[in-house]
Motif scaffolding. Structure first.
Motif, PDB file in Angstrom:
ATOM      1  N   ALA A 132      -0.119   0.610  -9.791  1.00  0.00           N
ATOM      2  CA  ALA A 132       0.954   0.708 -10.779  1.00  0.00           C
ATOM      3  C   ALA A 132       1.223   2.139 -11.216  1.00  0.00           C
ATOM      4  O   ALA A 132       2.328   2.454 -11.686  1.00  0.00           O
ATOM      5  CB  ALA A 132       0.616  -0.145 -12.000  1.00  0.00           C
ATOM      6  N   ALA A 133       0.252   3.018 -11.071  1.00  0.00           N
ATOM      7  CA  ALA A 133       0.383   4.381 -11.586  1.00  0.00           C
ATOM      8  C   ALA A 133       1.560   5.131 -10.969  1.00  0.00           C
ATOM      9  O   ALA A 133       2.273   5.863 -11.666  1.00  0.00           O
ATOM     10  CB  ALA A 133      -0.917   5.154 -11.351  1.00  0.00           C
ATOM     11  N   LEU A 193       8.302  -1.907  -7.222  1.00  0.00           N
ATOM     12  CA  LEU A 193       7.548  -2.890  -8.005  1.00  0.00           C
ATOM     13  C   LEU A 193       7.729  -4.310  -7.480  1.00  0.00           C
ATOM     14  O   LEU A 193       7.105  -5.245  -7.990  1.00  0.00           O
ATOM     15  CB  LEU A 193       7.971  -2.816  -9.475  1.00  0.00           C
ATOM     16  CG  LEU A 193       7.442  -1.590 -10.235  1.00  0.00           C
ATOM     17  CD1 LEU A 193       8.075  -1.498 -11.607  1.00  0.00           C
ATOM     18  CD2 LEU A 193       5.924  -1.622 -10.350  1.00  0.00           C
ATOM     19  N   LEU A 194       8.556  -4.471  -6.436  1.00  0.00           N
ATOM     20  CA  LEU A 194       8.684  -5.783  -5.818  1.00  0.00           C
ATOM     21  C   LEU A 194       7.386  -6.125  -5.070  1.00  0.00           C
ATOM     22  O   LEU A 194       6.760  -5.244  -4.485  1.00  0.00           O
ATOM     23  CB  LEU A 194       9.861  -5.804  -4.845  1.00  0.00           C
ATOM     24  CG  LEU A 194      11.259  -5.634  -5.456  1.00  0.00           C
ATOM     25  CD1 LEU A 194      12.303  -5.565  -4.337  1.00  0.00           C
ATOM     26  CD2 LEU A 194      11.567  -6.785  -6.408  1.00  0.00           C
ATOM     27  N   GLY A 201       4.205  -2.758  -5.605  1.00  0.00           N
ATOM     28  CA  GLY A 201       4.283  -4.039  -6.294  1.00  0.00           C
ATOM     29  C   GLY A 201       3.315  -5.047  -5.710  1.00  0.00           C
ATOM     30  O   GLY A 201       2.664  -5.808  -6.445  1.00  0.00           O
ATOM     31  N   TYR A 202       3.216  -5.043  -4.384  1.00  0.00           N
ATOM     32  CA  TYR A 202       2.243  -5.927  -3.739  1.00  0.00           C
ATOM     33  C   TYR A 202       0.822  -5.450  -4.033  1.00  0.00           C
ATOM     34  O   TYR A 202      -0.089  -6.269  -4.223  1.00  0.00           O
ATOM     35  CB  TYR A 202       2.474  -5.978  -2.237  1.00  0.00           C
ATOM     36  CG  TYR A 202       1.440  -6.803  -1.502  1.00  0.00           C
ATOM     37  CD1 TYR A 202       1.448  -8.191  -1.599  1.00  0.00           C
ATOM     38  CD2 TYR A 202       0.442  -6.191  -0.738  1.00  0.00           C
ATOM     39  CE1 TYR A 202       0.486  -8.953  -0.941  1.00  0.00           C
ATOM     40  CE2 TYR A 202      -0.517  -6.947  -0.087  1.00  0.00           C
ATOM     41  CZ  TYR A 202      -0.493  -8.328  -0.193  1.00  0.00           C
ATOM     42  OH  TYR A 202      -1.449  -9.064   0.454  1.00  0.00           O
ATOM     43  N   GLY A 203       0.633  -4.125  -4.078  1.00  0.00           N
ATOM     44  CA  GLY A 203      -0.691  -3.596  -4.379  1.00  0.00           C
ATOM     45  C   GLY A 203      -1.182  -4.008  -5.758  1.00  0.00           C
ATOM     46  O   GLY A 203      -2.394  -4.140  -5.982  1.00  0.00           O
ATOM     47  N   MET A 225       8.381  -1.727   3.951  1.00  0.00           N
ATOM     48  CA  MET A 225       9.364  -0.792   3.431  1.00  0.00           C
ATOM     49  C   MET A 225      10.614  -0.754   4.292  1.00  0.00           C
ATOM     50  O   MET A 225      11.739  -0.724   3.787  1.00  0.00           O
ATOM     51  CB  MET A 225       8.759   0.615   3.335  1.00  0.00           C
ATOM     52  CG  MET A 225       9.701   1.627   2.684  1.00  0.00           C
ATOM     53  SD  MET A 225       8.963   3.253   2.497  1.00  0.00           S
ATOM     54  CE  MET A 225       8.860   3.800   4.205  1.00  0.00           C
ATOM     55  N   LEU A 226      10.443  -0.770   5.611  1.00  0.00           N
ATOM     56  CA  LEU A 226      11.599  -0.701   6.511  1.00  0.00           C
ATOM     57  C   LEU A 226      12.442  -1.974   6.422  1.00  0.00           C
ATOM     58  O   LEU A 226      13.677  -1.907   6.443  1.00  0.00           O
ATOM     59  CB  LEU A 226      11.123  -0.474   7.948  1.00  0.00           C
ATOM     60  CG  LEU A 226      10.437   0.872   8.210  1.00  0.00           C
ATOM     61  CD1 LEU A 226       9.963   0.953   9.660  1.00  0.00           C
ATOM     62  CD2 LEU A 226      11.378   2.028   7.898  1.00  0.00           C
ATOM     63  N   VAL A 227      11.785  -3.124   6.317  1.00  0.00           N
ATOM     64  CA  VAL A 227      12.525  -4.378   6.175  1.00  0.00           C
ATOM     65  C   VAL A 227      13.300  -4.396   4.868  1.00  0.00           C
ATOM     66  O   VAL A 227      14.474  -4.810   4.814  1.00  0.00           O
ATOM     67  CB  VAL A 227      11.569  -5.584   6.246  1.00  0.00           C
ATOM     68  CG1 VAL A 227      12.291  -6.871   5.887  1.00  0.00           C
ATOM     69  CG2 VAL A 227      10.947  -5.695   7.636  1.00  0.00           C
TER      70      VAL A 227
END
Length: 270
Positions: A132-133, A193-194, A201-203, A225-227
């Protein structure tokens, strides 16, 4: 031994000259725009690209600094605390591609390439905070830039931005550039953040998923990211993103035309 350790820590935390050049370019181009010196289009391009690069460096730094405090003591030796973009694992993913995306479509799509030794960090909350950082840096950039534009800072009715052929825009160049930079920061924060594999976001939610689920998703993470960019670029998703970003602009009292002028000036080659 103490002297050597102190000296090593000093080197690990020393700010990179590359970052200082980026920051100096950001400040100098902002000064040029504010005083009306030089070509407004080139000035906005330098201001936005340099500001975007500075924010990406700080984004990765935030991940690294949080990981260091979370227990990964290898962060400093990797050079992540120097704000040097060349020290990150994938310069292409973290910096080159995001800048290209900005030039192509005016979308703040972030990368991410700080390699953290997660096994050194205990506790799911710490792992979530590390992820989140980075996006929080983009949020902070967005808030500051939107407050500056919404508060009327740097707007000079006697010095509207001009086009290359002598035409004039409604707003001044510097607040327009700040608005476009704010647009990039807002879109970057929203997208990153998705809960998409490969993004922060997934992390954030990954530590709370079962081991079986994480194993099943892991092979797809490099393509997330590319998708996402393809969806934003080619579908209604891009319009939804734009509309949501403009609503956030409205919350700060920022006229969307500022962003439009900034984007037009940014693409000075047109």
């Amino acid at each position: 031994m103490t002297f050597a350790s102190t000296s090593q820590r000093s080197v690990e935390n020393r700010v990179s000259p590359i970052f200082l050049v980026l920051a100096a370019t950001f400040v100098a181009s902002g000064w040029a725009l504010g005083t009306g010196w030089g070509n407004a289009g080139i000035g906005v391009f330098l201001f936005v690209v340099a500001g975007w690069m500075v924010s990406l460096c700080l984004h990765e730094y935030a991940h690294a600094r949080t990981a260091l405090h979370g227990g990964d003591i290898t962060i400093g030796a990797k050079g992540y605390l120097t704000l040097n973009p060349l020290k990150y694992g994938h310069v292409l993913l973290s910096f080159v591609l995001p800048v290209i995306f900005v030039i192509m479509g005016g979308i703040g799509l972030p990368g991410g390439a700080v390699y953290i030794e997660r096994d050194r960090i205990s506790g799911r909350l710490k792992h979530s905070l590390i992820s989140a950082a980075g996006p929080l840096v983009n949020v902070a950039f967005a808030v500051v830039t939107l407050l500056l534009v919404g508060g009327g800072w740097f707007e000079d009715p006697d010095m509207p931005a001009t086009t290359g052929d002598g035409g004039m825009y409604v707003h001044s160049a510097l607040p327009s550039a700040l608005a476009f930079l704010a647009y990039l920061q807002v879109t970057a924060a929203i997208l990153n953040l998705l809960p998409v594999p490969g993004l922060d976001g997934y992390g954030i939610i990954e530590p709370w998923l079962s081991y079986k689920t994480r194993r099943a998703i892991a092979p797809y993470a490099p393509y997330g990211m590319l998708v996402l960019f393809a969806l934003v670029w080619q579908s209604q998703v891009g319009q939804w993103l734009f509309d949501l970003t403009m609503r956030i602009f409205d919350l700060f009292g920022v006229d969307g035309r500022y962003m439009g002028v900034g984007y037009e000036l940014f693409r000075f080659w047109n």
